[in-house]
Design a protein around this motif. Structure first.
Motif, mmCIF file in Angstrom:
data_model
loop_
_atom_site.group_PDB
_atom_site.id
_atom_site.type_symbol
_atom_site.label_atom_id
_atom_site.label_comp_id
_atom_site.label_asym_id
_atom_site.label_seq_id
_atom_site.Cartn_x
_atom_site.Cartn_y
_atom_site.Cartn_z
ATOM 1 N N ALA A 130 39.713 19.126 18.265
ATOM 2 C CA ALA A 130 39.297 20.527 18.189
ATOM 3 C C ALA A 130 40.446 21.359 18.759
ATOM 4 C CB ALA A 130 38.011 20.749 18.971
ATOM 5 N N ARG A 131 41.163 22.019 17.897
ATOM 6 C CA ARG A 131 42.421 22.649 18.305
ATOM 7 C C ARG A 131 42.171 23.930 19.090
ATOM 8 N NH1 ARG A 131 46.402 23.126 13.500
ATOM 9 N NH2 ARG A 131 44.682 24.228 12.482
ATOM 10 N N GLY A 132 42.971 24.101 20.124
ATOM 11 C CA GLY A 132 42.859 25.259 20.997
ATOM 12 C C GLY A 132 42.020 24.939 22.218
ATOM 13 N N GLU A 133 42.231 25.721 23.274
ATOM 14 C CA GLU A 133 41.406 25.530 24.469
ATOM 15 C C GLU A 133 39.975 25.982 24.224
ATOM 16 O OE1 GLU A 133 43.791 26.006 28.398
ATOM 17 O OE2 GLU A 133 44.696 27.411 26.961
ATOM 18 N N VAL A 172 39.073 36.308 17.507
ATOM 19 C CA VAL A 172 39.455 37.188 16.404
ATOM 20 C C VAL A 172 40.761 37.864 16.759
ATOM 21 C CG1 VAL A 172 38.830 39.276 15.119
ATOM 22 C CG2 VAL A 172 37.057 37.587 15.694
ATOM 23 N N GLY A 173 41.660 37.888 15.793
ATOM 24 C CA GLY A 173 42.949 38.548 15.996
ATOM 25 C C GLY A 173 43.438 39.166 14.709
ATOM 26 N N LYS A 174 44.650 39.707 14.762
ATOM 27 C CA LYS A 174 45.231 40.368 13.598
ATOM 28 C C LYS A 174 45.886 39.350 12.677
ATOM 29 C CE LYS A 174 44.257 44.677 14.615
ATOM 30 N NZ LYS A 174 43.354 45.471 13.745
ATOM 31 N N GLY A 175 45.620 39.492 11.394
ATOM 32 C CA GLY A 175 46.288 38.722 10.370
ATOM 33 C C GLY A 175 47.018 39.652 9.425
ATOM 34 N N PRO A 176 47.652 39.126 8.379
ATOM 35 C CA PRO A 176 48.399 39.988 7.453
ATOM 36 C C PRO A 176 47.512 40.980 6.709
ATOM 37 C CG PRO A 176 48.268 37.725 6.637
ATOM 38 C CD PRO A 176 47.786 37.705 8.050
ATOM 39 N N ASP A 177 46.191 40.685 6.606
ATOM 40 C CA ASP A 177 45.288 41.569 5.870
ATOM 41 C C ASP A 177 44.330 42.330 6.782
ATOM 42 O OD1 ASP A 177 46.330 40.640 3.391
ATOM 43 O OD2 ASP A 177 45.071 38.854 3.578
ATOM 44 N N ASP A 186 41.858 42.121 10.647
ATOM 45 C CA ASP A 186 41.213 41.218 11.599
ATOM 46 C C ASP A 186 40.728 39.957 10.902
ATOM 47 O OD1 ASP A 186 41.675 42.952 13.640
ATOM 48 O OD2 ASP A 186 39.613 43.699 13.784
ATOM 49 N N ARG A 187 40.848 38.840 11.610
ATOM 50 C CA ARG A 187 40.419 37.556 11.057
ATOM 51 C C ARG A 187 40.003 36.635 12.198
ATOM 52 N NH1 ARG A 187 45.157 33.304 9.896
ATOM 53 N NH2 ARG A 187 43.290 32.046 10.233
ATOM 54 N N PHE A 188 39.138 35.681 11.876
ATOM 55 C CA PHE A 188 38.876 34.593 12.811
ATOM 56 C C PHE A 188 40.076 33.660 12.824
ATOM 57 C CE2 PHE A 188 34.484 35.772 11.620
ATOM 58 C CZ PHE A 188 33.969 35.993 12.887
ATOM 59 N N PHE A 189 40.294 32.988 13.932
ATOM 60 C CA PHE A 189 41.285 31.931 14.028
ATOM 61 C C PHE A 189 40.564 30.628 14.369
ATOM 62 C CE2 PHE A 189 44.095 35.518 14.274
ATOM 63 C CZ PHE A 189 45.302 35.074 13.729
ATOM 64 N N GLU A 190 41.197 29.526 14.022
ATOM 65 C CA GLU A 190 40.556 28.239 14.253
ATOM 66 C C GLU A 190 40.350 27.959 15.735
ATOM 67 O OE1 GLU A 190 41.480 23.582 13.289
ATOM 68 O OE2 GLU A 190 41.685 25.028 11.657
ATOM 69 N N GLY A 191 41.231 28.469 16.551
ATOM 70 C CA GLY A 191 41.099 28.275 17.989
ATOM 71 C C GLY A 191 41.939 29.281 18.741
ATOM 72 N N VAL A 192 41.679 29.390 20.042
ATOM 73 C CA VAL A 192 42.422 30.303 20.890
ATOM 74 C C VAL A 192 42.668 29.625 22.235
ATOM 75 C CG1 VAL A 192 40.315 31.378 21.773
ATOM 76 C CG2 VAL A 192 42.458 32.671 21.819
ATOM 77 N N ASN A 193 43.767 29.987 22.868
ATOM 78 C CA ASN A 193 44.094 29.449 24.187
ATOM 79 C C ASN A 193 43.844 30.505 25.259
ATOM 80 O OD1 ASN A 193 45.097 26.870 23.203
ATOM 81 N ND2 ASN A 193 46.791 28.070 22.341
ATOM 82 N N ASP A 223 45.793 31.819 27.260
ATOM 83 C CA ASP A 223 46.828 32.848 27.344
ATOM 84 C C ASP A 223 46.730 33.853 26.203
ATOM 85 O OD1 ASP A 223 47.710 31.431 25.148
ATOM 86 O OD2 ASP A 223 49.588 30.756 26.062
ATOM 87 N N GLY A 224 45.720 33.713 25.353
ATOM 88 C CA GLY A 224 45.515 34.653 24.260
ATOM 89 C C GLY A 224 46.199 34.268 22.966
ATOM 90 N N SER A 225 46.982 33.195 22.961
ATOM 91 C CA SER A 225 47.633 32.749 21.724
ATOM 92 C C SER A 225 46.622 32.047 20.821
ATOM 93 C CB SER A 225 48.787 31.804 22.047
ATOM 94 O OG SER A 225 48.333 30.639 22.710
ATOM 95 N N PHE A 226 46.853 32.152 19.519
ATOM 96 C CA PHE A 226 45.921 31.604 18.539
ATOM 97 C C PHE A 226 46.460 30.318 17.913
ATOM 98 C CE2 PHE A 226 44.866 36.196 18.408
ATOM 99 C CZ PHE A 226 43.518 36.101 18.741
ATOM 100 N N VAL A 227 45.543 29.451 17.538
ATOM 101 C CA VAL A 227 45.884 28.267 16.744
ATOM 102 C C VAL A 227 46.125 28.719 15.319
ATOM 103 C CG1 VAL A 227 45.012 26.096 15.811
ATOM 104 C CG2 VAL A 227 44.563 26.699 18.206
ATOM 105 N N GLN A 228 47.265 28.345 14.766
ATOM 106 C CA GLN A 228 47.616 28.769 13.421
ATOM 107 C C GLN A 228 47.097 27.761 12.396
ATOM 108 O OE1 GLN A 228 49.081 31.791 12.848
ATOM 109 N NE2 GLN A 228 48.791 32.006 15.068
ATOM 110 N N GLY A 229 46.664 28.283 11.246
ATOM 111 C CA GLY A 229 46.284 27.417 10.141
ATOM 112 C C GLY A 229 44.812 27.053 10.136
#
Length: 795
Positions: free
Chosen positions: A476-479, A528-533, A535-542, A544-550
């Protein structure tokens, strides 16, 4: 040999028996039924899309699978009543059958991460009925396969002017479906189309087929067994198998026969009925034969068909018969994956409907299959809840992911699996409103209290979010893994309703409801964070606020957000997240295949659940159709998708594989069903509050679903779009009044006006934004038997 007319009980009697066991709200079906005879199987409706033509070719275009592809031998037509399961070859031979004796824990040293148990299986097969027509001429080189009512396989071959039709099915005891007979019934119908009397001999052919798991199979933890262990395991893995022959009435089966010879007059037909019976001992096989003799085989067949008909209703999409038929085929794939012990207990199952050689239960696969059964077979879903409460959480953490969360408790091995029994309890309650199930099982509330206390104690930061080492077998990616916390939210929310309404514990219900709201808020804030289009959900978050990509393709909890009720199907955060999974924004995406590679320490094949994520990301009608057609292209000729249709590194999308190491994909089939029905067919029912929401968003001009069964409820549903208007129809076929909300959504750039309703009075009318369009929403109350027909002009 002549075939007598066998009387059939009325549908009222049939549904009375079902109502006694299904915990349903649907009112009885009073349709008149004609007498049924075995030879009538040739006149039953057949699947348009699934099966094989007489030359071995597919019935329709659209699928990339062909009979003569590289893995043709893997093509199977599967049957199961959940007490016995069998996979049949394209020639009608029983390749492998099995029964289950129970479930046990896997030794911890065999677990490399994830959550598993072991089902105890006994096997039988291969078996077949061999027919020989004396001086019958040349035999056909291919066997035609039809799916009767899109459910049961009928195999047809010819020897000269004699047609040989074999129907194989696992009979359902409609008065006690959980303990249906552990038998396969084979009805062989012989027709002589010539002018000469023919002699036909039929004999049972059987052999032992007990294989050990393949070396290197990542879905088989037992692949390293020693030769001695294999030999011992094979000896123990054989069920007692017996074959019975029935008389011309389909009664009085007798064990152990070598063969039979039949005489067929010109332009006449005759029937031979046999049964393959598996058991743990001779006492059981004797008892099974006695049960089969209690009814005619024609009665077993019609009861089996009736149970499935009631479960699925009749969905018709004139412009897309594949999607309409896929609902039954994908639901059967999910349902047939499950196995019960002799006493009816749920014991896990296979990855899909095909009978595998691994005895490992994969918890997440079984969960999704049973989630879909909350819609189509709620009794099976309910019976799975105790299994997940017992086996969803291991005794301790395992696998390399432990290094990410030092000191984590076993509840965090896989958060989604730890709460899976409670998630299914909430889904079952939503689809049935069945308080009696929970009242009879007070231990569910106590187990929920213990599990939730452990979940809350696992919290490691300020947000109401929780760690998880694994999702299924992948990390399960991300903290804070988004999907795992969605699973926790769904479990808390559902059990809050159960606690209040079934157990009468308002204090606990308020506590769990508050936690659910806090998890919902935390996911919406931190995951939830900013994507190219946008706001979007991300698969995971840490932290420190960084998101799991992909997107790894198998993170299906975010795909199911609308089905769970977390957000609407047109929520931009979900659409952006799911659609970006199928672009180069996802480092696991294959543009050549339009697929997602699965990665867990090393690269693996393209994973089928990824295409269900793509479907959830479709934002308009052309995108929906495109994503449905891609799923159609990866659906085999029996109506099943495979887990990994492309090996890693493949470039040619026109060459999907059968088999590979992960078999048919009940997980993906179940997620597809939940997404299709909730998001696009647009129907969701809350039986506990007696409400239905019907908001279709389809790429076709019409569909109808008569006697649609959603959990324990039944409705007639229709949508029609013409150049001048949009109309929707809902009929309440339940015993109680339901509040109905109907949403009409026009095409892009089109407005609606002059709404009219017939059948009942409108309680409320409003406008709202759906899928980027201005839609009309109608609210009505429907008493039992009442309907509403709403129309709006396009203007």
């Amino acid at each position: 040999m002549t075939i007598p007319t066998i009387s059939r009980r009325t549908f009222i009697q049939a549904l009375a028996a079902i109502a006694a066991t299904s915990r349903g709200d649907a009112s009885p079906d009073t349709r008149h039924a004609k007498p049924f005879r075995v030879k009538d199987i040739l006149h039953l409706p057949r699947s348009i899309n699934f099966g094989l033509a007489a030359d071995g070719a597919p019935l329709t275009t659209g699928s990339l699978y062909r009979d003569l592809t590289q893995d043709a031998s893997e093509l199977s037509f599967d049957v199961s009543n959940n007490q016995i399961a069998a996979s049949l070859t394209a020639r009608g031979e029983v390749h492998r059958a099995c029964i289950c004796c129970g479930v046990e824990a896997l030794p911890l040293e065999q677990i490399k991460g994830g959550v598993y148990s072991r089902k105890l299986l006994l096997y039988g097969g291969p078996w077949s009925m061999q027919a020989h027509v004396e001086s019958g001429g040349i035999s056909s080189s291919h066997v035609k396969v039809a799916l009767l009512e899109n459910l049961l396989p009928l195999f047809t071959s010819r020897q000269g002017d004699v047609s040989i039709h074999q129907l194989v099915f696992a009979p359902v005891d409609r008065s006690d479906s959980a303990r249906s007979p552990r038998a396969l019934l084979n009805l062989t119908l012989l027709t002589n189309d010539g002018t000469i009397t023919r002699q036909v001999s039929l004999a049972p052919i059987s052999a032992s087929l007990i294989n050990t798991p393949r070396s290197g199979d990542p879905h088989s933890i037992d692949s390293s067994l020693s030769q001695n262990e294999q030999a011992t395991g094979e000896k123990k893995s054989r069920a007692l198998a017996r074959c019975a022959l029935f008389d011309h009435l389909g009664h009085s089966g007798q064990f152990d026969f070598d063969g039979v010879s039949l005489t067929i007059a010109p332009h006449a037909s005759t029937v031979l009925a046999t049964a393959w019976i598996l058991g743990e001992d001779e006492q059981e096989t004797d008892a099974t034969l006695a049960r089969l003799n209690a009814l005619s085989l024609a009665r077993w067949l019609e009861d089996t068909l009736d149970v499935r008909r009631i479960g699925y209703g009749t969905l018709s999409i004139p412009r897309d018969s594949f999607v309409a038929e896929s609902v039954i085929r994908f639901a059967e794939l999910s349902r047939q994956s499950a196995l019960r012990s002799r006493d009816g207990r749920f014991c896990g199952g296979f990855l899909g409907s095909d009978v595998g050689i691994t005895q490992v239960n994969w918890a997440r696969d079984a969960y999704y299959s049973m989630l879909a059964m909350s819609l189509f077979d709620p009794a099976l879903c309910a019976d799975s809840i105790p299994y997940f409460l017992k086996w969803g959480c291991p005794t301790e953490t395992t696998g390399p992911a432990r290094s990410r969360f030092p000191g984590a408790g076993s509840i965090s091995q896989s958060l989604s699996n730890s709460v899976s029994g409670l998630s299914l309890a909430g889904a079952y309650y939503r689809s049935t409103g069945d308080r009696s199930f929970f009242i009879a099982r007070p231990e569910i509330l106590e187990q929920a209290r213990r599990i939730f206390d452990e979940v809350l104690a696992s919290r490691r930061g300020t947000p109401m979010l929780f760690p998880s080492l694994y999702f299924s077998d992948g990390e399960a990616r991300g903290e804070y893994h988004t999907g795992s916390n969605v699973a926790a939210w769904f479990a808390f929310m559902g059990m809050a309703q159960v606690a209040a309404e079934a157990y009468g514990d308002d204090t606990l219900a308020h506590e769990w409801s508050s936690v659910a709201q806090s998890i919902h808020d935390a996911i919406s804030t931190y995951c939830v964070g900013k994507g190219p289009d946008g706001d979007r959900f991300f698969e995971g978050v840490n932290k420190d606020g960084s998101f799991v990509q992909g997107h790894d393709g198998e993170e299906s909890e975010t795909t199911l957000l609308p089905f769970y009720g977390f957000c609407k199907a047109d929520d931009p955060r979900l659409l952006h997240h799911a659609s970006l999974a199928m672009t180069k924004e996802n480092p696991l995406y294959s543009p050549e295949l339009d697929a997602i590679w699965w990665y867990n320490a090393n690269w693996s094949s393209a994973t089928f659940p990824g295409w269900t994520t793509a479907l959830a990301g479709a934002a308009d009608e052309p995108q929906i159709l495109h994503r449905l057609n891609r799923i159609r292209s990866l659906t085999d000729l029996d109506g099943s998708p495979w887990w990994w249709p492309y090996t890693y590194g493949s470039k040619d999308p026109s060459m999907p594989l059968r088999g590979d190491v992960a078999r048919k994909c009940g997980w993906g089939a179940a997620v597809y069903l939940c997404c299709l029905i909730n998001n696009f067919i647009g129907v969701s029912v809350d039986a506990r509050s007696r409400s239905i929401h019907f908001a279709p968003f389809i790429p076709w001009d019409s569909f109808s679903w008569n006697r649609a069964r959603i959990g324990a409820t039944s409705f007639d549903l229709e949508l029609t779009k013409t150049p001048g208007e949009i109309s929707a129809f809902v009929r309440n076929r339940n015993c109680h009044r339901y509040a109905a909300t109907i949403v009409l959504t026009p095409g892009k750039g089109i407005s609606l006006k002059d709404l009219q309703a017939s059948g009942v009075s409108i309680k409320a009318l409003s406008t709202l934004e759906c899928w980027g369009r201005t839609s009309l929403q109608v609210e009505v109350d429907l008493a039992p038997g009442e309907h509403v027909h709403v129309r709006a002009k396009i203007g």
